[in-house]
Scaffold this motif. Structure first.
Motif, short mmCIF file in Angstrom:
data_model
loop_
_atom_site.label_atom_id
_atom_site.label_comp_id
_atom_site.label_asym_id
_atom_site.label_seq_id
_atom_site.Cartn_x
_atom_site.Cartn_y
_atom_site.Cartn_z
N ARG A 43 -1.68 11.03 -10.53
CA ARG A 43 -1.53 11.80 -9.23
C ARG A 43 -2.32 11.87 -8.59
N SER A 44 -2.31 12.45 -7.37
CA SER A 44 -2.40 12.26 -6.16
C SER A 44 -4.01 13.44 -5.81
N PRO A 45 -4.74 14.30 -6.12
CA PRO A 45 -5.40 15.24 -5.71
C PRO A 45 -5.50 15.25 -4.22
N LEU A 46 -5.92 14.52 -4.01
CA LEU A 46 -6.05 14.99 -2.18
C LEU A 46 -4.97 13.57 -1.80
N PRO A 47 -4.63 14.04 0.02
CA PRO A 47 -3.70 12.79 0.42
C PRO A 47 -4.45 11.31 -0.51
N ASN A 48 -4.10 10.60 0.18
CA ASN A 48 -4.86 9.49 -0.29
C ASN A 48 -4.31 7.89 0.48
N SER A 86 0.81 -1.15 -0.02
CA SER A 86 -0.01 0.36 0.03
C SER A 86 0.94 1.46 -0.04
N PHE A 87 0.33 2.48 -0.88
CA PHE A 87 1.07 4.00 -0.42
C PHE A 87 0.71 4.29 -0.02
N THR A 88 1.04 5.76 0.92
CA THR A 88 0.15 6.59 1.04
C THR A 88 0.88 8.08 0.37
N SER A 89 -0.42 9.19 0.10
CA SER A 89 0.90 10.62 -0.23
C SER A 89 -0.19 11.40 0.24
N ARG A 90 0.69 11.60 0.92
CA ARG A 90 0.40 12.92 2.26
C ARG A 90 0.63 14.66 1.26
N ASN A 91 1.17 14.21 -0.02
CA ASN A 91 1.24 16.15 -0.62
C ASN A 91 0.31 16.35 -1.55
N PRO A 92 -0.55 16.65 -1.68
CA PRO A 92 -1.44 17.19 -2.78
C PRO A 92 -1.13 17.16 -4.29
N ASP A 93 -1.34 16.48 -5.28
CA ASP A 93 -0.97 16.51 -6.28
C ASP A 93 0.23 15.63 -6.28
N ARG A 94 0.99 15.03 -6.08
CA ARG A 94 2.20 14.35 -5.97
C ARG A 94 1.98 13.47 -7.64
N MET A 95 2.20 13.21 -8.39
CA MET A 95 2.65 13.07 -9.74
C MET A 95 3.26 11.72 -9.73
N ILE A 96 2.84 10.33 -10.77
CA ILE A 96 4.00 9.50 -10.92
C ILE A 96 3.72 9.37 -12.61
#
Length: 275
Positions: A74-79, A18-28
Motif C-alpha cells: 500500500r502507499s501511505p504517501l503519494p510515491n 515505474s509506477f506512481t500512486s497519487r492516492n494515499p493508502d492505495r492498496m495492492i
C-alpha cells in the motif's frame, strides 16, 4: 491473493517499469508471482507486507522479492517506484541454475544505502526510458552487472526442506485463491471454504493466517475492496451498487471495511481523489 503472470518488455528478457500512486493508502492486495521483483523507491513511501514482516520503503530504499513469495503493498504517501521483474527462467539461466535451487537474494531496506546498488539502479532507470538500440544494450549490460552484485553480496543459501514445504502450501493457497477469485461476490464463510478443501475450520483458520499473514475474512475483504476501488474510480455506480456487486452484505459493512483501509468513507474518497 493473485498469482500474477509477468511478461518481459519487448526489448528485454525481463520487465522494467515505474509506477506512481497519487492516492494515499492505495492498496495492492495479497499476491505472488513466479518471477522475482526488485522495488526501488524514488519518491514518497511504499509499504510492502509479507506474512511475517513489513517494510516501509523511503526514497533510495530497495527491496528484492524472491520468486513465489506472498506479499501485498500500500502507499501511505503519494510515491514513484521503479520496478524490475525477472522471469524465473531468466534468473536461473543467469545464475547457472543456482537461483531458487541453491540460494535466494536478501536485499532489504537499510539505513546505510549501498552506493554501488543505487548507482546501477539510477542508471538503469534513466537509460531504459530513452528506448533506442544503444540504450537497450546498455540497460541489459547494467542489469546483468546488477545481478552480479546481488549474487556476490546479497545471496543467502536455501533451506531445502523448508522451501519444499513452502511450495507445497503455495500450491494449495493457489487453489484457494482461485476459488475466492471466482466467488468473491457471493457469501464466503470460512467454514464453507474449509469444507470445499476438506479442512477442519479451526485448522484452516490457523493454516491460512500462518502462511498468508492475515485472517481469511480479512483476505476476502481485500479482494472485494480492490475490485470496489476500481468501480469507485472508473464508474458512476452508486456506493450501494458497488457494495452489492462485490459481496458486501450491506453498505454499512462496505463503509466500515473501506474506511478501515483508506481512512475515508467511499463517498469522501471518490470526491477527493476521483472527481
Amino acid at each position: 491473493m493473485k498469482h500474477e503472470m509477468i511478461s518481459p518488455n519487448k526489448n528485454y528478457p525481463f520487465k522494467l517499469f515505474s509506477f506512481t500512486s497519487r492516492n494515499p493508502d492505495r492498496m495492492i492486495s495479497t499476491h505472488w508471482h513466479e518471477s522475482a521483483e526488485l522495488l526501488y523507491c524514488l519518491k514518497g513511501n511504499l509499504e510492502v507486507r509479507f506474512p511475517q514482516t513489513t517494510y516501509l520503503l523511503e526514497p533510495g530504499d530497495t527491496l528484492f522479492i524472491n520468486s513465489n513469495i506472498i506479499h501485498s503493498s500500500r502507499s501511505p504517501l503519494p510515491n514513484e517506484v521503479f520496478v524490475m521483474q525477472f522471469p524465473l527462467p531468466f534468473l536461473k539461466e543467469m545464475t547457472q541454475q543456482q537461483y531458487n535451487d541453491r540460494f535466494l537474494f536478501n536485499l532489504i531496506p537499510v539505513k546505510r544505502k549501498d552506493s554501488e546498488v543505487q548507482t546501477l539502479l539510477n542508471e538503469i532507470y534513466q537509460k531504459y526510458q530513452e528506448n533506442d538500440l544503444s540504450m537497450n544494450l546498455l540497460v541489459k549490460s547494467r542489469v546483468i552487472e546488477f545481478l552480479s552484485v546481488l549474487t556476490k553480496h546479497y545471496s543467502i543459501p536455501i533451506a531445502t526442506k523448508q522451501r519444499i514445504k513452502s511450495l507445497k502450501h503455495l500450491e494449495r493457497l493457489k487453489q484457494i485463491n482461485e476459488y475466492v477469485q471466482k466467488h468473491y461476490n457471493q457469501s464466503l464463510k470460512l467454514e464453507q471454504v474449509a469444507e470445499v478443501f476438506n479442512y477442519d475450520p479451526a485448522y484452516f483458520s490457523r493454516f491460512f493466517k500462518k502462511y498468508m499473514g492475515i485472517p481469511f475474512s480479512e483476505y476476502v475483504n481485500t479482494v472485494r475492496l480492490e475490485r470496489a476501488y476500481y468501480q469507485l474510480r472508473d464508474t458512476d455506480m452508486t456506493v450501494l451498487d458497488i457494495a452489492m456487486a462485490n459481496g458486501f452484505l450491506s453498505v454499512k459493512s462496505f463503509y466500515n471495511v473501506f474506511k478501515k483501509n483508506y481512512t475515508l468513507s467511499p463517498q469522501q474518497y471518490r470526491q477527493k481523489y476521483f472527481k
